[in-house]
Structures are given as C-alpha cells and as structure tokens.
Write a protein that holds these residues in place. Structure first.
Motif, short mmCIF file in Angstrom:
data_model
loop_
_atom_site.label_atom_id
_atom_site.label_comp_id
_atom_site.label_asym_id
_atom_site.label_seq_id
_atom_site.Cartn_x
_atom_site.Cartn_y
_atom_site.Cartn_z
N UNK A 1 0.67 -1.19 -0.25
CA UNK A 1 0.04 0.03 0.10
C UNK A 1 0.86 1.33 0.00
N UNK A 2 1.87 1.28 0.92
CA UNK A 2 2.67 2.60 0.96
C UNK A 2 3.58 2.51 -0.16
N UNK A 3 3.90 1.60 -0.97
CA UNK A 3 4.65 1.55 -2.17
C UNK A 3 3.65 1.92 -3.43
N UNK A 4 2.61 1.92 -3.32
CA UNK A 4 1.74 1.75 -4.54
C UNK A 4 2.02 0.84 -5.28
N UNK A 5 2.46 -0.36 -4.82
CA UNK A 5 2.63 -1.47 -5.66
C UNK A 5 1.75 -2.69 -5.12
N UNK A 6 0.45 -2.62 -5.38
CA UNK A 6 -0.64 -3.64 -5.02
C UNK A 6 -0.53 -4.74 -5.81
N UNK A 7 -0.86 -6.19 -5.09
CA UNK A 7 -0.62 -7.24 -5.91
C UNK A 7 -1.53 -7.12 -7.19
N UNK A 8 -1.22 -8.08 -8.31
CA UNK A 8 -1.92 -7.77 -9.53
C UNK A 8 -3.27 -8.26 -9.18
N UNK A 9 -3.55 -9.28 -8.38
CA UNK A 9 -4.92 -9.70 -8.33
C UNK A 9 -5.81 -8.63 -7.74
N UNK A 10 -5.18 -7.90 -6.92
CA UNK A 10 -5.93 -7.00 -6.12
C UNK A 10 -6.15 -5.75 -7.33
N UNK A 11 -5.28 -5.29 -8.07
CA UNK A 11 -5.47 -4.30 -8.93
C UNK A 11 -6.57 -4.51 -9.97
N UNK A 12 -6.54 -6.06 -10.33
CA UNK A 12 -7.53 -6.61 -11.34
C UNK A 12 -8.80 -6.50 -10.75
N UNK A 13 -9.02 -7.00 -9.58
CA UNK A 13 -10.22 -6.96 -8.93
C UNK A 13 -10.83 -5.64 -8.89
N UNK A 14 -9.97 -4.45 -8.68
CA UNK A 14 -10.41 -3.19 -8.45
C UNK A 14 -10.82 -2.50 -9.80
N UNK A 15 -9.88 -2.93 -10.89
CA UNK A 15 -10.48 -2.53 -12.07
C UNK A 15 -12.06 -3.08 -12.73
N UNK A 16 -11.97 -4.37 -12.22
CA UNK A 16 -13.38 -5.15 -12.54
C UNK A 16 -14.41 -4.39 -11.76
N UNK A 17 -14.29 -3.85 -10.56
CA UNK A 17 -15.15 -3.33 -9.84
C UNK A 17 -15.35 -1.99 -10.63
N UNK A 18 -14.43 -1.10 -10.96
CA UNK A 18 -14.62 0.22 -11.55
C UNK A 18 -15.58 -0.05 -12.92
N UNK A 19 -14.91 -1.08 -13.86
CA UNK A 19 -15.98 -1.28 -14.91
C UNK A 19 -17.12 -1.48 -14.80
#
Length: 161
Positions: free
Chosen positions: A129-147
């Motif tokens: 979180x602090x480094x802005x480097x979230x796991x790919x699975x988390x980023x993918x889920x967030x993108x799915x949520x956004x779309x």
C-alpha cells in the motif's frame, strides 16, 4: 460489506509509518497526515501495540514504529487487530452453520465471501500500500469493480456498489 472507520484509520496510519523511516512518529503527526481524529487514533494505536503490530517509545523523541517490517504486516492482520474476524456472521463459525430449505447453501456463500476478503486482505501488505505496488490480483479486482460500476451507472442503476 462495511469497512469500519477504525479499520480504515488503522491502515492509513500504518501506511504513514511505513514511509516514515527509522525513527518514531508521534500520533499527532500520523493524525495530521491522514486527517484522523487524534483521540480515536490513540485508541487504535493502543490496540495495534497490544498485538505487537506497532511499538511505542516514550519521551520527547518518542512515538510509534512498526513492530515488524511493513512487508510482513497484511491488511488482514490490521483488520483483525482492530475489528475482529473477517466477515463474521452472527458471531458463529461458518463451518458450524446450517440452514434449512432454500437457505441451505447460504453458509457456502458466506465462506466464499470470507475467502474473497482473505484473498485481498491477506495478500496485500502495508508495504504494498505504502509503495503503491498492489498485488496484481488486487489491482485486477479493483479494475473489474470500476468497469462494472461504470456500466451500472451508465445503464441507469442508482445503487451501484
């Protein structure tokens, strides 16, 4: 699912500690940096200290430091420390639950909800979180949520989550 303010504040404060460097950081500095009510933050930090996620140092140069490296503190650790088990249903063990009739499979749904939360919260660390480097699975889920949310709003749904 509702994320309590206490959990949100705790995670944000620990992200601040993760980027602070080696020395202790005063609660007031953490509160100011993340716009967290100071008295609420002090209570949260006390709980995090009790489970050794943070350590405190007294005195004029005192404050808080992480109790272990940020890469070893998952968001699930923080959640559990300040709010208890993930996705609890009426304070019961999910594996011991049973329902009748058309609700027979509901405990399986609650297990899936808990597993989904674990997949995100146990694999994401304070360092991620602090480094802005979230796991790919988390980023993918967030993108799915956004779309999905954008599609719902575009379709006229007022209660997109």
């Amino acid at each position: 699912m509702r994320i309590p303010a206490k959990v949100d504040y705790a995670i944000r404060a620990l992200a601040e500690l993760a980027i602070a460097g080696e020395g202790p950081v005063k609660a007031e500095q953490l509160a100011d940096a993340q716009d967290i009510p100071i008295n609420f933050l002090r209570d949260i930090m006390r709980e995090l200290r009790r489970v050794r996620i943070v350590r405190s140092h007294r005195g004029p140069e005192g404050g808080f430091v992480l109790g272990r490296p940020a890469a070893e503190i998952s968001l699930a650790d923080i959640f559990r420390a300040v709010d208890g088990p993930l996705a609890e249903v009426r304070d019961q063990s999910l594996s011991a639950m049973s329902y009748q009739g058309p609700a027979t499979e509901l405990p399986v749904v609650w297990m899936a909800v808990r597993a989904s939360l674990r997949r995100v919260l146990e694999t994401t660390t304070v360092a991620d979180l602090a480094n802005g480097s979230l796991p790919t699975t988390v980023a993918d889920l967030a993108e799915e949520y956004r779309s999905t949310t954008e599609a719902r709003w575009a379709g006229g749904e007022q209660f997109a989550d």
